[in-house]
Design an enzyme around this catalytic site. Structure first.
Site, PDB file in Angstrom:
ATOM      1  N   LYS A 111      -7.414  34.000  13.847  1.00 36.50           N
ATOM      2  CA  LYS A 111      -6.760  34.121  15.223  1.00 36.50           C
ATOM      3  C   LYS A 111      -5.578  34.894  15.539  1.00 36.50           C
ATOM      4  CE  LYS A 111      -8.481  29.303  16.073  1.00 36.50           C
ATOM      5  NZ  LYS A 111      -9.390  29.161  16.881  1.00 36.50           N
ATOM      6  N   LYS A 194     -19.565  31.702  14.209  1.00 34.50           N
ATOM      7  CA  LYS A 194     -19.477  30.132  14.537  1.00 34.50           C
ATOM      8  C   LYS A 194     -19.344  29.931  15.924  1.00 34.50           C
ATOM      9  CE  LYS A 194     -15.925  27.470  14.399  1.00 34.50           C
ATOM     10  NZ  LYS A 194     -15.019  26.178  14.110  1.00 34.50           N
ATOM     11  N   LYS A 197     -15.313  26.566  20.472  1.00 33.74           N
ATOM     12  CA  LYS A 197     -14.870  26.495  22.195  1.00 33.74           C
ATOM     13  C   LYS A 197     -14.161  27.312  22.545  1.00 33.74           C
ATOM     14  CE  LYS A 197     -12.777  22.269  20.457  1.00 33.74           C
ATOM     15  NZ  LYS A 197     -11.507  22.937  19.698  1.00 33.74           N
TER      16      LYS A 197
HETATM   17  N1  AQP Z   1     -19.608  25.387  15.375  1.00 38.82           N
HETATM   18  C1  AQP Z   1     -19.250  24.258  14.763  1.00 38.82           C
HETATM   19  N2  AQP Z   1     -20.290  23.604  13.922  1.00 38.82           N
HETATM   20  C2  AQP Z   1     -19.903  22.317  13.225  1.00 38.82           C
HETATM   21  N3  AQP Z   1     -18.643  21.842  13.219  1.00 38.82           N
HETATM   22  C3  AQP Z   1     -17.833  22.259  14.283  1.00 38.82           C
HETATM   23  N4  AQP Z   1     -16.679  22.297  14.566  1.00 38.82           N
HETATM   24  C4  AQP Z   1     -15.892  22.952  15.384  1.00 38.82           C
HETATM   25  N5  AQP Z   1     -16.803  23.791  15.553  1.00 38.82           N
HETATM   26  C5  AQP Z   1     -18.186  23.723  14.885  1.00 38.82           C
HETATM   27  C6  AQP Z   1     -15.847  20.996  13.953  1.00 38.82           C
HETATM   28  O1  AQP Z   1     -15.422  20.132  15.344  1.00 38.82           O
HETATM   29  C7  AQP Z   1     -14.219  19.576  14.906  1.00 38.82           C
HETATM   30  C8  AQP Z   1     -13.304  19.684  15.961  1.00 38.82           C
HETATM   31  O2  AQP Z   1     -12.994  20.999  15.880  1.00 38.82           O
HETATM   32  P1  AQP Z   1     -11.438  21.522  16.048  1.00 38.82           P
HETATM   33  O3  AQP Z   1     -11.044  21.471  17.672  1.00 38.82           O
HETATM   34  O4  AQP Z   1     -10.178  20.789  15.506  1.00 38.82           O
HETATM   35  O5  AQP Z   1     -11.395  22.968  15.555  1.00 38.82           O
HETATM   36  P2  AQP Z   1     -12.111  24.289  15.201  1.00 38.82           P
HETATM   37  O6  AQP Z   1     -12.873  24.126  14.057  1.00 38.82           O
HETATM   38  O7  AQP Z   1     -11.271  25.313  15.458  1.00 38.82           O
HETATM   39  O8  AQP Z   1     -13.206  24.064  16.671  1.00 38.82           O
HETATM   40  P3  AQP Z   1     -13.616  25.351  17.539  1.00 38.82           P
HETATM   41  O9  AQP Z   1     -14.493  24.659  18.321  1.00 38.82           O
HETATM   42  O10 AQP Z   1     -13.833  26.490  16.876  1.00 38.82           O
HETATM   43  O11 AQP Z   1     -12.108  25.393  18.346  1.00 38.82           O
HETATM   44  P4  AQP Z   1     -11.225  26.749  18.699  1.00 38.82           P
HETATM   45  O12 AQP Z   1     -12.231  27.619  19.132  1.00 38.82           O
HETATM   46  O13 AQP Z   1     -10.102  26.131  19.636  1.00 38.82           O
HETATM   47  O14 AQP Z   1     -10.795  27.376  17.480  1.00 38.82           O
HETATM   48  C9  AQP Z   1     -13.806  20.009  13.337  1.00 38.82           C
HETATM   49  O15 AQP Z   1     -14.244  19.024  12.292  1.00 38.82           O
HETATM   50  C10 AQP Z   1     -14.622  21.382  13.419  1.00 38.82           C
HETATM   51  O16 AQP Z   1     -14.561  21.672  12.115  1.00 38.82           O
END
Ligand code: AQP
Length: 329
Positions: A111, A194, A197
């Protein structure tokens, strides 16, 4: 009864990755222990975010938890910012994680790399400290997360070891738990990245119409050849769709390969799209009902009270352990 804790940060619209890697699993395991599920809104502040969006995203995550079948009578569902012990615990714990180890965190590197190097917030750097506090406050032994959050649970384990070595058996040692299939769902437009969001390209959002979801699956990037075979290196696109299909239909890769033997990518994509629509149709209907019912605020208010009752006891234990003078003894 083991304590189970997990959360999602309201940084954007939830994706199918969040659903498969996290939410779907939460509803399955909630009765296996005393379960705490939160909306990590303080974590969402670690990158710039529009205030209205943050607040709407937070409400939506709670509604999605309920739509997925999380039972607020059993599972404590709450907003991180409504339990001030999270912030206080982070201030104490920041002294037991080191800058070298925080700077090696993959999420921080990913990030921060994309940012103006002079404008990286301290909160982004200290993200794992806040997360460690989230986990230890509830004495959680089990922390179900997707693959990308595994490293943050590992650093929490390092912290717990360090802290307990110094003060005795104060904190409970947590362990990350990942779903067998779907802990890392990849982007549909670039299956080497990956599904995330904060990256709108190639994602299926839970808020997408069913027709849009279907269209996105049908136009997902696939690989040369026509054989439906699990091979992440040479067939990342098909392997990702197999993961989605396997997670939703509860089928192994072997079973999927047999089911689609002699059939092409088109037939397989149609089956994946059907599986996604079949799962999402009732889920989205329940989400709409929850939003219309006004249940979200009630659940979050009750959750805050229950979470605080647990978190305040742990914080007190930690304060005593480190020697903060107790005026209420
Ligand atoms: N692509 C994915 N496949 C499987 N699991 C996923 N998670 C996120 N993306 C995937 C899991 O969802 C939970 C919540 O995620 P988070 O919001 O705590 O953080 P993250 O891993 O950083 O999710 P994002 O969607 O990628 O968010 P941003 O874009 O804001 O960084 C976690 O258990 C995560 O592993």
């Amino acid at each position: 009864m083991d304590k189970i804790l997990s959360g999602i940060k309201p940084t954007g619209k939830l994706t199918l990755g969040n659903y498969i890697g996290a939410i779907k699993n939460f509803s399955k395991i909630q009765y296996e222990g005393e379960t705490f599920l939160f909306i990590a809104d303080l974590h969402a502040l670690t990158l710039p975010i529009d205030p209205v969006e943050l607040s709407n995203n937070s409400r939506d995550i709670c509604a999605y938890y309920l739509a997925a079948g999380l039972d607020p009578k059993h599972t404590t569902i709450f907003l991180q910012s409504t339990v001030c012990e999270h912030s206080e615990m982070a201030i104490i714990l920041q002294n037991y994680l080191y800058m070298g180890e925080l700077s090696r965190m993959t999420q921080f590197k990913d990030k921060s790399q994309k940012m103006d190097q002079n404008a990286i917030g301290l909160g982004l750097f200290a993200y794992p400290v806040l997360m460690a506090g989230d986990i230890v406050l509830y004495d959680a032994k089990r922390v179900p997360v997707g693959e990308d959050q595994g490293q943050h649970v590992e650093i929490t384990r390092d912290l717990v070891k360090r802290f307990n070595h110094r003060y005795g058996d104060v904190l409970v040692m947590p362990k990350a738990e990942m779903v067998k299939v779907g802990a890392r769902i990849m982007s549909l437009s670039d299956p080497t990245k990956k599904m995330s969001k904060s990256d709108p390209k190639g994602d299926i959002f839970l808020s997408d119409d069913l027709a849009v979801m279907r269209k996105k699956i049908m136009s997902a990037v696939t690989d040369t050849g026509h054989e439906v075979k699990y091979d992440v290196e040479n067939k990342p696109g098909i392997s990702n769709l197999m993961t989605i299909y396997g997670a939703l239909k509860n089928k192994s890769f072997d079973e999927i390969e047999k089911e689609f033997e002699g059939k092409g990518y088109g037939d397989f994509k149609r089956a994946v799209a059907d599986a996604v629509v079949e799962e999402m149709e009732p889920f989205k209907a329940r989400y709409n009902e929850v939003i219309a019912s006004g249940l979200v605020d009630q659940v979050l208010q009750e959750g805050a009270i229950r979470a605080k009752a647990v978190a305040s006891k742990t914080l007190e234990r930690v304060k005593r352990a480190v020697g903060l003078y107790n005026i209420n003894k």
